[in-house]
Design a protein around this motif. Sequence first.
Motif, short mmCIF file in Angstrom:
data_model
loop_
_atom_site.label_atom_id
_atom_site.label_comp_id
_atom_site.label_asym_id
_atom_site.label_seq_id
_atom_site.Cartn_x
_atom_site.Cartn_y
_atom_site.Cartn_z
N ALA A 160 31.32 75.35 29.87
CA ALA A 160 31.93 74.04 30.14
C ALA A 160 30.96 73.06 30.77
O ALA A 160 31.17 71.84 30.70
CB ALA A 160 33.14 74.22 31.06
N GLY A 161 29.88 73.56 31.35
CA GLY A 161 28.96 72.72 32.11
C GLY A 161 28.13 71.76 31.28
O GLY A 161 27.33 71.00 31.84
N VAL A 162 28.27 71.77 29.96
CA VAL A 162 27.53 70.82 29.13
C VAL A 162 28.14 69.42 29.15
O VAL A 162 27.57 68.49 28.59
CB VAL A 162 27.44 71.33 27.67
N GLU A 163 29.28 69.26 29.81
CA GLU A 163 29.88 67.93 29.92
C GLU A 163 28.93 66.97 30.63
O GLU A 163 28.22 67.36 31.57
CB GLU A 163 31.20 68.00 30.68
N GLU A 164 28.91 65.71 30.21
CA GLU A 164 27.91 64.74 30.66
C GLU A 164 27.94 64.47 32.16
O GLU A 164 26.91 64.14 32.75
CB GLU A 164 28.08 63.42 29.90
N ASN A 165 29.10 64.58 32.79
CA ASN A 165 29.18 64.25 34.21
C ASN A 165 28.96 65.44 35.14
O ASN A 165 29.12 65.32 36.36
CB ASN A 165 30.50 63.56 34.54
N VAL A 166 28.59 66.59 34.59
CA VAL A 166 28.28 67.76 35.43
C VAL A 166 26.84 67.65 35.89
O VAL A 166 25.92 67.63 35.07
CB VAL A 166 28.50 69.07 34.66
N ARG A 167 26.64 67.61 37.20
CA ARG A 167 25.27 67.45 37.70
C ARG A 167 24.69 68.72 38.31
O ARG A 167 23.49 68.80 38.56
CB ARG A 167 25.20 66.30 38.70
N LEU A 177 25.61 83.58 31.63
CA LEU A 177 25.33 84.05 30.29
C LEU A 177 24.31 83.16 29.57
O LEU A 177 24.17 81.97 29.88
CB LEU A 177 26.62 84.08 29.46
N GLU A 178 23.64 83.74 28.59
CA GLU A 178 22.85 82.98 27.64
C GLU A 178 23.77 82.59 26.48
O GLU A 178 24.78 83.26 26.22
CB GLU A 178 21.68 83.83 27.15
N GLN A 179 23.43 81.51 25.79
CA GLN A 179 24.22 81.13 24.61
C GLN A 179 24.21 82.28 23.60
O GLN A 179 23.18 82.88 23.32
CB GLN A 179 23.65 79.87 23.97
N GLY A 180 25.39 82.60 23.08
CA GLY A 180 25.52 83.68 22.12
C GLY A 180 25.69 85.06 22.74
O GLY A 180 25.89 86.03 22.01
N PRO A 228 31.14 85.73 22.37
CA PRO A 228 29.85 85.11 22.67
C PRO A 228 30.02 83.72 23.30
O PRO A 228 30.88 82.94 22.88
CB PRO A 228 29.16 85.01 21.31
N ALA A 229 29.20 83.43 24.28
CA ALA A 229 29.25 82.12 24.94
C ALA A 229 28.80 81.04 23.97
O ALA A 229 27.74 81.15 23.33
CB ALA A 229 28.36 82.12 26.17
N GLY A 230 29.56 79.97 23.88
CA GLY A 230 29.25 78.90 22.94
C GLY A 230 28.14 77.98 23.38
O GLY A 230 27.62 77.19 22.59
N ALA A 231 27.75 78.05 24.64
CA ALA A 231 26.67 77.20 25.17
C ALA A 231 26.18 77.84 26.47
O ALA A 231 26.83 78.73 27.02
CB ALA A 231 27.18 75.79 25.44
N ALA A 232 25.02 77.39 26.93
CA ALA A 232 24.49 77.82 28.22
C ALA A 232 23.97 76.58 28.94
O ALA A 232 22.82 76.15 28.75
CB ALA A 232 23.39 78.86 28.06
N ALA A 233 24.84 75.98 29.76
CA ALA A 233 24.54 74.68 30.37
C ALA A 233 23.36 74.73 31.33
O ALA A 233 22.73 73.70 31.59
CB ALA A 233 25.78 74.17 31.10
N TRP A 234 23.03 75.92 31.83
CA TRP A 234 21.92 76.01 32.80
C TRP A 234 20.58 75.65 32.17
O TRP A 234 19.61 75.39 32.90
CB TRP A 234 21.87 77.38 33.45
N HIS A 235 20.50 75.60 30.85
CA HIS A 235 19.24 75.18 30.22
C HIS A 235 18.90 73.73 30.56
O HIS A 235 17.72 73.36 30.58
CB HIS A 235 19.34 75.33 28.70
N SER A 236 19.92 72.92 30.82
CA SER A 236 19.67 71.50 31.06
C SER A 236 20.25 70.99 32.39
O SER A 236 20.06 69.83 32.73
CB SER A 236 20.26 70.66 29.91
N THR A 237 20.93 71.87 33.13
CA THR A 237 21.58 71.46 34.38
C THR A 237 21.12 72.35 35.51
O THR A 237 21.13 73.58 35.37
CB THR A 237 23.12 71.56 34.23
N PRO A 238 20.70 71.78 36.65
CA PRO A 238 20.25 72.61 37.77
C PRO A 238 21.34 73.57 38.24
O PRO A 238 22.53 73.23 38.24
CB PRO A 238 19.92 71.58 38.87
#
Length: 240
Positions: free
Chosen positions: A79-86, A96-99, A172-182
Motif C-alpha cells: 500500500a505504501g506506493v501511494e503518492e502521499n506516503v512519506r 517483503l520484496e515485490q513478488g 505474492p506482494a504486488g509492490a515493494a514500496a521500500w524501494h522508493s520510500t524511506p
Amino acid sequence: MSTPAPPTVVLVHGAFADASSFRTLIPELLDSGLPVVAPAVPNRSLNGDAAYVASVVRQIEGDVVLVGHSYGGAVITVAGVEENVRALVYLAGYALEQGESLGELQGGFPDSLLASALVQTTYPQPDGSTGTDVSVAPERVHEVFAQDVDPEITRVLAVSQRPLAAAAFSEPAGAAAWHSTPSWGVVSSSDHTINPDVERFGYQRAGATVVEIDSSHLVMLSHPKETADVIREAIRATAR
C-alpha cells in the motif's frame, strides 16, 4: 511562514489482532500532536488488504506515515506506493520484496513458536466455496504472542482475534514500496511469533533504519513510548 501540518500516522494491525492492539501507542502519538488513523484491516488477502489500506491513505489530506505491525508490515509494503506516503515504519513486521510471499520469506528461517500454535477454521466465501482462516490457539496467545503483556489483557486478546485467511500466506506482494520510500524497522528481539531474523533480514534488504527492542511480538503494546519514538524519528527525518 506557517508551520507545515504534521503527517497522519496510519496504524495497520496484523493477523490475529485488530486496531485495539495499538491502544497504548495511540495516546503517545496523539499527545505529540500527531493525527492518527487505525483502520480495521480485512485480513482476507494481501493485495486486497493493501488496496483497502491504500484507499484509506488516498482519502487523507496531506502526508502519511504508514506503520505496519507483523502481517501489517506486508500490507504497508504494497500500500505504501501511494503518492502521499512519506515513510514506512515496520513493527516486528514482514518487509517483503515485490513478488515474494509471506511463506517464502518466513520459509528461509527456522520456525518460531507460532508454527506449533496455529489453528485452522473454515468460513464461507462469496463464490460459495469454503475458505480457511488461521488463528492462534487461545491458550497459547500469552506465550507466543505477548509474553510481556499483562495476562489480563492477553486473555481478552486470545478470544477477540481477527484471523488471517490462510491464502494470504502464499500471495505474492504486488509492490515493494521500500524501494522508493524511506523505511524504519523495529525488531522485537524476544519475538516468539516471527523469528527476529526474519525481521532483520527484511529490514536490511529494504535499507531500513533499524531499532531493536527486547520485546514480545506486540512491541507497540508493551513498549509504546519506544515505539512512538521510532515513528517520531521517521517523521523528523522525512520532514518536507
